[in-house]
Enzyme design. Structure first.
Site, PDB file in Angstrom:
ATOM      1  N   SER A  41       0.787  -1.237   0.139  1.00 17.89           N
ATOM      2  CA  SER A  41       0.098   0.240   0.146  1.00 17.89           C
ATOM      3  C   SER A  41       0.874   1.256   0.124  1.00 17.89           C
ATOM      4  CB  SER A  41      -1.086  -0.070   0.992  1.00 17.89           C
ATOM      5  OG  SER A  41      -1.957   0.929   0.998  1.00 17.89           O
ATOM      6  N   ASP A  92      -9.427  -6.963  -4.174  1.00 22.47           N
ATOM      7  CA  ASP A  92      -8.908  -5.445  -4.098  1.00 22.47           C
ATOM      8  C   ASP A  92      -9.134  -5.132  -5.633  1.00 22.47           C
ATOM      9  OD1 ASP A  92      -7.611  -3.155  -4.070  1.00 22.47           O
ATOM     10  OD2 ASP A  92      -5.801  -4.102  -3.364  1.00 22.47           O
ATOM     11  N   HIS A 119      -7.352  -5.903  -0.178  1.00 23.42           N
ATOM     12  CA  HIS A 119      -6.518  -4.875   0.101  1.00 23.42           C
ATOM     13  C   HIS A 119      -5.514  -5.154   0.900  1.00 23.42           C
ATOM     14  CE1 HIS A 119      -3.897  -1.440  -1.076  1.00 23.42           C
ATOM     15  NE2 HIS A 119      -4.064  -0.910   0.077  1.00 23.42           N
TER      16      HIS A 119
END
Length: 141
Positions: A41, A92, A119
């Site tokens: 991320s 995701d 995610h």
């Protein structure tokens, strides 16, 4: 928090060049020789500039739906020779498809998709995540 205690000055993390230098310094301070860099991320803002500038200093790269992949060109990614495992959860639908679209230009890449994971796929499916990661690590020289 940046700028407090021993953390870097805020200015250092505002630019890609500064974030790259910060990560370089962290790896030097830890005395790490050719580590595998795992980048989930938001850490993409640090890891991607470092990968593009110093990928030869990494044994491997594992992006997990990182942010910032669209900030670089297909041509830049094609120049990366670092073995890469592109890892993401199939639920995701935001960052993962964009990251895959950009990162698939890295020549030495493979892809692992974790079924039923979102995610934060390493939290949703930790066993599957570790299985994919360990399989990748075993193949590195």
């Amino acid at each position: 928090i940046s700028g407090y205690g021993d953390s870097p000055p805020v200015e250092m993390v505002l630019t890609a060049q500064g974030r790259r230098a910060f990560l370089d310094r962290v790896l030097q301070e830890l005395g790490m020789q050719r580590p595998v860099l795992i980048s989930p991320s938001m850490s993409g803002r640090f890891a991607l500039p470092f990968l593009l500038a110093h990928g030869d200093r990494l044994a491997g790269f594992v992006p997990v739906a990182p942010v910032g992949t669209k900030d670089f060109t297909a041509e830049q990614y094609r120049g990366v020779q670092t073995p890469t495992l592109i890892l993401y959860g199939d639920r995701d639908t935001g960052l993962a498809p964009q990251a895959l679209q950009n990162l698939q230009h890295i020549p030495k890449h493979r892809v692992a998709v974790l079924s039923g994971a979102g995610h934060a796929c390493y939290l949703d499916k930790p066993e599957d995540f570790h299985r994919a990661l360990l399989g990748f690590l075993r193949q590195l020289k």
